[in-house]
Design a protein around this motif. Sequence first.
Motif, PDB file in Angstrom:
ATOM      1  N   ALA A  56      45.156  27.309  37.698  1.00  0.00           N
ATOM      2  CA  ALA A  56      46.179  28.220  38.190  1.00  0.00           C
ATOM      3  C   ALA A  56      46.219  28.153  39.710  1.00  0.00           C
ATOM      4  O   ALA A  56      45.207  27.916  40.367  1.00  0.00           O
ATOM      5  N   GLY A  57      47.416  28.388  40.276  1.00  0.00           N
ATOM      6  CA  GLY A  57      47.551  28.397  41.728  1.00  0.00           C
ATOM      7  C   GLY A  57      49.015  28.405  42.118  1.00  0.00           C
ATOM      8  O   GLY A  57      49.900  28.141  41.291  1.00  0.00           O
ATOM      9  N   ALA A  92      49.175  24.427  46.033  1.00  0.00           N
ATOM     10  CA  ALA A  92      47.740  24.706  46.074  1.00  0.00           C
ATOM     11  C   ALA A  92      46.899  23.445  45.937  1.00  0.00           C
ATOM     12  O   ALA A  92      45.702  23.458  46.225  1.00  0.00           O
ATOM     13  N   GLY A  93      47.509  22.348  45.466  1.00  0.00           N
ATOM     14  CA  GLY A  93      46.791  21.084  45.359  1.00  0.00           C
ATOM     15  C   GLY A  93      46.380  20.715  43.948  1.00  0.00           C
ATOM     16  O   GLY A  93      45.668  19.722  43.746  1.00  0.00           O
ATOM     17  N   ARG A  94      46.834  21.469  42.944  1.00  0.00           N
ATOM     18  CA  ARG A  94      46.396  21.203  41.559  1.00  0.00           C
ATOM     19  C   ARG A  94      46.852  19.831  41.069  1.00  0.00           C
ATOM     20  O   ARG A  94      46.046  19.034  40.567  1.00  0.00           O
ATOM     21  N   ILE A 105      39.717  29.399  33.119  1.00  0.00           N
ATOM     22  CA  ILE A 105      40.776  29.221  34.102  1.00  0.00           C
ATOM     23  C   ILE A 105      40.148  29.044  35.483  1.00  0.00           C
ATOM     24  O   ILE A 105      39.410  29.906  35.953  1.00  0.00           O
ATOM     25  N   VAL A 106      40.447  27.916  36.109  1.00  0.00           N
ATOM     26  CA  VAL A 106      40.033  27.651  37.489  1.00  0.00           C
ATOM     27  C   VAL A 106      41.213  27.982  38.392  1.00  0.00           C
ATOM     28  O   VAL A 106      42.344  27.564  38.133  1.00  0.00           O
ATOM     29  N   THR A 107      40.956  28.743  39.450  1.00  0.00           N
ATOM     30  CA  THR A 107      42.022  29.112  40.384  1.00  0.00           C
ATOM     31  C   THR A 107      41.867  28.323  41.677  1.00  0.00           C
ATOM     32  O   THR A 107      40.757  28.064  42.134  1.00  0.00           O
ATOM     33  N   MET A 108      43.012  27.952  42.268  1.00  0.00           N
ATOM     34  CA  MET A 108      43.003  27.205  43.523  1.00  0.00           C
ATOM     35  C   MET A 108      43.921  27.874  44.535  1.00  0.00           C
ATOM     36  O   MET A 108      44.945  28.468  44.172  1.00  0.00           O
ATOM     37  N   HIS A 109      43.540  27.768  45.783  1.00  0.00           N
ATOM     38  CA  HIS A 109      44.359  28.264  46.893  1.00  0.00           C
ATOM     39  C   HIS A 109      44.151  27.336  48.079  1.00  0.00           C
ATOM     40  O   HIS A 109      43.019  27.065  48.481  1.00  0.00           O
ATOM     41  N   SER A 110      45.266  26.829  48.606  1.00  0.00           N
ATOM     42  CA  SER A 110      45.226  25.963  49.797  1.00  0.00           C
ATOM     43  C   SER A 110      44.235  24.820  49.644  1.00  0.00           C
ATOM     44  O   SER A 110      43.468  24.505  50.559  1.00  0.00           O
ATOM     45  N   GLY A 111      44.230  24.193  48.471  1.00  0.00           N
ATOM     46  CA  GLY A 111      43.429  22.998  48.270  1.00  0.00           C
ATOM     47  C   GLY A 111      41.981  23.223  47.925  1.00  0.00           C
ATOM     48  O   GLY A 111      41.210  22.258  47.805  1.00  0.00           O
ATOM     49  N   ARG A 112      41.564  24.479  47.743  1.00  0.00           N
ATOM     50  CA  ARG A 112      40.168  24.765  47.413  1.00  0.00           C
ATOM     51  C   ARG A 112      40.090  25.643  46.167  1.00  0.00           C
ATOM     52  O   ARG A 112      40.973  26.452  45.904  1.00  0.00           O
ATOM     53  N   ILE A 113      38.998  25.495  45.433  1.00  0.00           N
ATOM     54  CA  ILE A 113      38.765  26.336  44.266  1.00  0.00           C
ATOM     55  C   ILE A 113      38.286  27.708  44.722  1.00  0.00           C
ATOM     56  O   ILE A 113      37.369  27.819  45.537  1.00  0.00           O
ATOM     57  N   THR A 114      38.908  28.751  44.167  1.00  0.00           N
ATOM     58  CA  THR A 114      38.529  30.118  44.528  1.00  0.00           C
ATOM     59  C   THR A 114      37.932  30.883  43.361  1.00  0.00           C
ATOM     60  O   THR A 114      37.543  32.048  43.531  1.00  0.00           O
ATOM     61  N   LEU A 132      38.545  35.852  49.808  1.00  0.00           N
ATOM     62  CA  LEU A 132      37.417  35.313  49.059  1.00  0.00           C
ATOM     63  C   LEU A 132      36.882  34.071  49.752  1.00  0.00           C
ATOM     64  O   LEU A 132      37.631  33.307  50.347  1.00  0.00           O
ATOM     65  N   GLU A 133      35.588  33.843  49.629  1.00  0.00           N
ATOM     66  CA  GLU A 133      35.023  32.583  50.077  1.00  0.00           C
ATOM     67  C   GLU A 133      35.246  31.551  48.986  1.00  0.00           C
ATOM     68  O   GLU A 133      35.106  31.865  47.802  1.00  0.00           O
ATOM     69  N   PRO A 134      35.627  30.324  49.335  1.00  0.00           N
ATOM     70  CA  PRO A 134      35.829  29.300  48.309  1.00  0.00           C
ATOM     71  C   PRO A 134      34.597  29.144  47.423  1.00  0.00           C
ATOM     72  O   PRO A 134      33.458  29.233  47.887  1.00  0.00           O
ATOM     73  N   GLU A 135      34.848  28.937  46.123  1.00  0.00           N
ATOM     74  CA  GLU A 135      33.813  28.652  45.136  1.00  0.00           C
ATOM     75  C   GLU A 135      32.866  29.831  44.895  1.00  0.00           C
ATOM     76  O   GLU A 135      31.767  29.652  44.389  1.00  0.00           O
ATOM     77  N   THR A 136      33.274  31.073  45.259  1.00  0.00           N
ATOM     78  CA  THR A 136      32.333  32.200  45.077  1.00  0.00           C
ATOM     79  C   THR A 136      32.679  33.093  43.910  1.00  0.00           C
ATOM     80  O   THR A 136      31.871  33.903  43.491  1.00  0.00           O
ATOM     81  N   ALA A 137      33.901  32.989  43.386  1.00  0.00           N
ATOM     82  CA  ALA A 137      34.285  33.892  42.304  1.00  0.00           C
ATOM     83  C   ALA A 137      34.079  33.210  40.967  1.00  0.00           C
ATOM     84  O   ALA A 137      34.833  32.351  40.571  1.00  0.00           O
ATOM     85  N   HIS A 138      33.008  33.589  40.256  1.00  0.00           N
ATOM     86  CA  HIS A 138      32.695  32.964  38.970  1.00  0.00           C
ATOM     87  C   HIS A 138      32.434  34.050  37.932  1.00  0.00           C
ATOM     88  O   HIS A 138      31.616  34.924  38.129  1.00  0.00           O
ATOM     89  N   VAL A 139      33.174  33.977  36.835  1.00  0.00           N
ATOM     90  CA  VAL A 139      32.971  34.920  35.750  1.00  0.00           C
ATOM     91  C   VAL A 139      32.906  34.118  34.457  1.00  0.00           C
ATOM     92  O   VAL A 139      33.840  33.391  34.137  1.00  0.00           O
ATOM     93  N   HIS A 140      31.828  34.229  33.705  1.00  0.00           N
ATOM     94  CA  HIS A 140      31.693  33.486  32.446  1.00  0.00           C
ATOM     95  C   HIS A 140      31.335  34.423  31.326  1.00  0.00           C
ATOM     96  O   HIS A 140      30.762  35.464  31.539  1.00  0.00           O
TER      97      HIS A 140
END
Length: 506
Positions: free
Chosen positions: A282-283, A287-289, A462-471, A498-506
């Motif tokens: 998603a993005g 976003a670069g997807r 679902i992986v989210t992206m913003h401005s070319g980075r995973i969020t 958010l800091e890139p790559e910091t939001a993880h929910v499993h």
Amino acid sequence: MAYLEARGLGRDFPGVTALDGVDLDIELGRTHILAGENGAGKSTLVKILTGSDRASRGSILIDGMDPVEHPEMFRKIAYVPQELSLFPDVSVAENLFMPFDRTGHGGLVNRKRMEAEARIYLDRFGIEARPSDLVRHISVPDQQLLQIARASTNRDMKVLILDEPTSALTAREVERVFNVIRGFLDRDHAIVFISHKMEEVFEIGDDYTVLRNGEKVASGVVSDIDEPGLIRAMSGREVAIDDHFRPNVTAGETLLEVEGLSGTMFDDVSFALRQGEILGFAGLVGAGRSELMQTIFGFRKASAGRVRVGGRDWRLGDTASSVAGGMLYLSEERKHHGIFPLLSLRDNIGVSVLSLTSGAAGIDFAKERSLVRRVIDDYGIRASGPGQRMSTLSGGNQQKAIIGRAMATTPRILIFDEPTKGIDIRTKTEIYRIMKSLAEDGVGIILISSEMTELRRCASRIVTMHSGRITGDFDAATTAAETLVGAIFATGSDGAPLEPETAHVH
């Protein structure tokens, strides 16, 4: 009183009736929804209304005049197609006013005056670009709005037909388009709006007409019908929409590992895809997807990082190696990158499976016929036969043919980029079920989509992206939509970045 009236319109082609006895009334100051499944006759009707095709029978009146006798009346009707139809390597202003007014000195274009006038349209339609910008450098939403603005430069135009204008836009970008539409109606024009997105129909529509199999089957005021009723009118039956189409299997071994990959439009991306899961991306547009997936598949060059498939390093920058290794990418631009429009359905399927149908003496046509027939039957492709030209199939049937063709080569990894763009709701559910079935058979699927509802229904994660980075990397079944939207815009629930790559929910 209707500004545009159509009575008893019919259009016959050899062996098929595309339209039969269609009536339509368009009033100024209102948005008229033209609804119907793929292949219902909407495109044929639009061609007749804009003068690019002639009805076999019936009549049209535009402002009380017959446009067949007065062809200049067709200038009152403008059409903006679903696909972007701009000149990417010339400026915004040039796209707006082509063909140019050559009334400058010596018969040249007065560029200064053209750009000054372009600014008026850019402001009116909320386009975030300068007149001198090359179109390829502006965002997709701005390109979509530019198409609408270009149609409005026709000062005679009173009815604007928009065909799926939001098919690849996010909710925020859709609202920009809708604001333009609402403002446009204030200027005493009419909008004919074609969309398969039910939420858009009920947000923007005043009146509606439903076509099915070339016939008008329902019409009225949008506020007098609900979503199930509209879907029933479009399909002729009840369409059950399951809560979700996520695979009912436990994800297996890791198929794809991406580590620190960088390239055009994205930077330092890492993620993994497991067997039997649908991994959603998603993005926002830009976003670069797509660029990320095209790099993994080999369309684009990577500048850093590595990819591993089945535990082995993957050869980047080589699409042939990707296909041979069991990875396929299905582009969102199926008409440009997914089909051979002038060839038959049989040829479109057969061209990708030559290794399965060829022998020492060339193509084994009996094998080809058998394989093509199996793909058509297995994927429910509705066509008059294998010899039907691909360009004459509906968008949904083209997409099912592309998926069936891909699966005939038994891939391990499938990348779907906006697979239901411009496709009606019944065909969407068919494609969702195909993806679910493939994942449950062990295929790893990556799904890029601009529709959050689609991702939440189909994706395991679902992986989210913003401005070319995973969020973020989220469990689709347990994560709230608000959390996903926050990650798409790179903000937390408190609005902080958010800091890139910091939001993880499993």
